[in-house]
Write a protein that holds these residues in place. Sequence first.
Motif, PDB file in Angstrom:
ATOM      1  N   HIS A  33       0.838  -1.185   0.000  1.00  0.00           N
ATOM      2  CA  HIS A  33       0.000   0.000   0.000  1.00  0.00           C
ATOM      3  C   HIS A  33       0.884   1.250   0.000  1.00  0.00           C
ATOM      4  N   ASN A  34       0.293   2.370  -0.331  1.00  0.00           N
ATOM      5  CA  ASN A  34       0.944   3.667  -0.185  1.00  0.00           C
ATOM      6  C   ASN A  34       0.332   4.319   1.042  1.00  0.00           C
ATOM      7  N   GLU A  84      -8.157 -24.965  -2.109  1.00  0.00           N
ATOM      8  CA  GLU A  84      -9.024 -24.896  -3.294  1.00  0.00           C
ATOM      9  C   GLU A  84      -9.024 -23.501  -3.925  1.00  0.00           C
ATOM     10  N   ILE A  85      -7.947 -22.741  -3.735  1.00  0.00           N
ATOM     11  CA  ILE A  85      -7.840 -21.407  -4.314  1.00  0.00           C
ATOM     12  C   ILE A  85      -7.839 -21.464  -5.840  1.00  0.00           C
ATOM     13  N   MET A  86      -7.368 -22.558  -6.404  1.00  0.00           N
ATOM     14  CA  MET A  86      -7.292 -22.679  -7.866  1.00  0.00           C
ATOM     15  C   MET A  86      -8.685 -22.730  -8.500  1.00  0.00           C
ATOM     16  N   LEU A  87      -9.724 -22.939  -7.691  1.00  0.00           N
ATOM     17  CA  LEU A  87     -11.099 -22.984  -8.189  1.00  0.00           C
ATOM     18  C   LEU A  87     -11.794 -21.625  -8.097  1.00  0.00           C
ATOM     19  N   GLU A  88     -11.146 -20.652  -7.474  1.00  0.00           N
ATOM     20  CA  GLU A  88     -11.756 -19.341  -7.247  1.00  0.00           C
ATOM     21  C   GLU A  88     -11.577 -18.412  -8.437  1.00  0.00           C
ATOM     22  N   SER A  89     -12.312 -17.310  -8.421  1.00  0.00           N
ATOM     23  CA  SER A  89     -12.206 -16.254  -9.415  1.00  0.00           C
ATOM     24  C   SER A  89     -12.217 -14.912  -8.690  1.00  0.00           C
ATOM     25  N   ASP A  90     -11.387 -13.981  -9.147  1.00  0.00           N
ATOM     26  CA  ASP A  90     -11.342 -12.665  -8.500  1.00  0.00           C
ATOM     27  C   ASP A  90     -12.273 -11.657  -9.171  1.00  0.00           C
ATOM     28  N   GLU A  91     -13.137 -12.132 -10.027  1.00  0.00           N
ATOM     29  CA  GLU A  91     -14.027 -11.259 -10.793  1.00  0.00           C
ATOM     30  C   GLU A  91     -14.892 -10.352  -9.905  1.00  0.00           C
ATOM     31  N   LYS A  92     -15.369 -10.874  -8.787  1.00  0.00           N
ATOM     32  CA  LYS A  92     -16.261 -10.101  -7.907  1.00  0.00           C
ATOM     33  C   LYS A  92     -15.549  -9.511  -6.694  1.00  0.00           C
ATOM     34  N   TRP A  93     -14.235  -9.635  -6.658  1.00  0.00           N
ATOM     35  CA  TRP A  93     -13.491  -9.118  -5.522  1.00  0.00           C
ATOM     36  C   TRP A  93     -13.236  -7.618  -5.700  1.00  0.00           C
ATOM     37  N   PRO A  94     -13.159  -6.875  -4.593  1.00  0.00           N
ATOM     38  CA  PRO A  94     -12.898  -5.434  -4.699  1.00  0.00           C
ATOM     39  C   PRO A  94     -11.517  -5.175  -5.302  1.00  0.00           C
ATOM     40  N   LYS A  95     -11.436  -4.188  -6.170  1.00  0.00           N
ATOM     41  CA  LYS A  95     -10.176  -3.854  -6.845  1.00  0.00           C
ATOM     42  C   LYS A  95      -9.311  -2.968  -5.961  1.00  0.00           C
ATOM     43  N   GLN A  96      -8.064  -2.803  -6.360  1.00  0.00           N
ATOM     44  CA  GLN A  96      -7.107  -1.976  -5.632  1.00  0.00           C
ATOM     45  C   GLN A  96      -7.718  -0.614  -5.322  1.00  0.00           C
ATOM     46  N   ASN A  97      -7.442  -0.115  -4.117  1.00  0.00           N
ATOM     47  CA  ASN A  97      -7.928   1.207  -3.716  1.00  0.00           C
ATOM     48  C   ASN A  97      -6.817   1.957  -2.984  1.00  0.00           C
ATOM     49  N   GLU A  98      -7.179   3.042  -2.305  1.00  0.00           N
ATOM     50  CA  GLU A  98      -6.165   3.848  -1.618  1.00  0.00           C
ATOM     51  C   GLU A  98      -5.484   3.105  -0.473  1.00  0.00           C
ATOM     52  N   ASP A  99      -6.111   2.053   0.043  1.00  0.00           N
ATOM     53  CA  ASP A  99      -5.497   1.268   1.116  1.00  0.00           C
ATOM     54  C   ASP A  99      -4.432   0.305   0.601  1.00  0.00           C
ATOM     55  N   ALA A 134      -8.316  -5.656  -3.461  1.00  0.00           N
ATOM     56  CA  ALA A 134      -7.977  -4.601  -2.510  1.00  0.00           C
ATOM     57  C   ALA A 134      -7.311  -5.245  -1.300  1.00  0.00           C
ATOM     58  N   LYS A 135      -6.472  -4.500  -0.631  1.00  0.00           N
ATOM     59  CA  LYS A 135      -5.798  -5.021   0.551  1.00  0.00           C
ATOM     60  C   LYS A 135      -6.836  -5.437   1.586  1.00  0.00           C
ATOM     61  N   ILE A 136      -6.642  -6.612   2.145  1.00  0.00           N
ATOM     62  CA  ILE A 136      -7.558  -7.149   3.154  1.00  0.00           C
ATOM     63  C   ILE A 136      -6.876  -7.000   4.505  1.00  0.00           C
ATOM     64  N   ALA A 137      -7.367  -6.069   5.310  1.00  0.00           N
ATOM     65  CA  ALA A 137      -6.750  -5.815   6.613  1.00  0.00           C
ATOM     66  C   ALA A 137      -7.179  -6.844   7.657  1.00  0.00           C
TER      67      ALA A 137
END
Length: 139
Positions: A5-6, A60-75, A94-97
């Motif tokens: 992050h910045n 089972e991460i190889m079965l997932e898709s990031d299509e609906k995950w939040p994109k990079q943001n200011e965090d 996006a960074k997951i705190a």
Amino acid sequence: MNSGHNGRYGHEFFRFEINKHGLLRYANNSRYRNDRIIRKELTLSPTFIKEIKRIIADSEIMLESDEKWPKQNEDGRQQLEIRMDGKSINFEAAKIASLVDTQKTDDPEGLKVLYYLVQDFKCLVMSIISLHFKIKPIA
């Protein structure tokens, strides 16, 4: 795996990669108190590589898709790239705190898989680096 992050101290990141020959490369750019980037390299045993592959398969991460995950943001952002057994994934979110951040998304279950896998890998990598570089042999 790449997470960064910045922030108040500039561009900060935590990154590691393990190649197919077992070479682990680690970098941590904290910038807190003007620290320099920390870089470490070590070679992992075939047994350790086998365990990493088991952890990835069990997640089972190889079965997932990031299509609906939040994109990079200011965090910041979190990236995970895995190439294993002829398959390849490249996720960015996006960074997951904390785990709470996964619940506020369109794909909380998929993001939870990413979150736990990244946390497991961070702990595993930090443990192996700590063991490798800080334990002094008995003379």
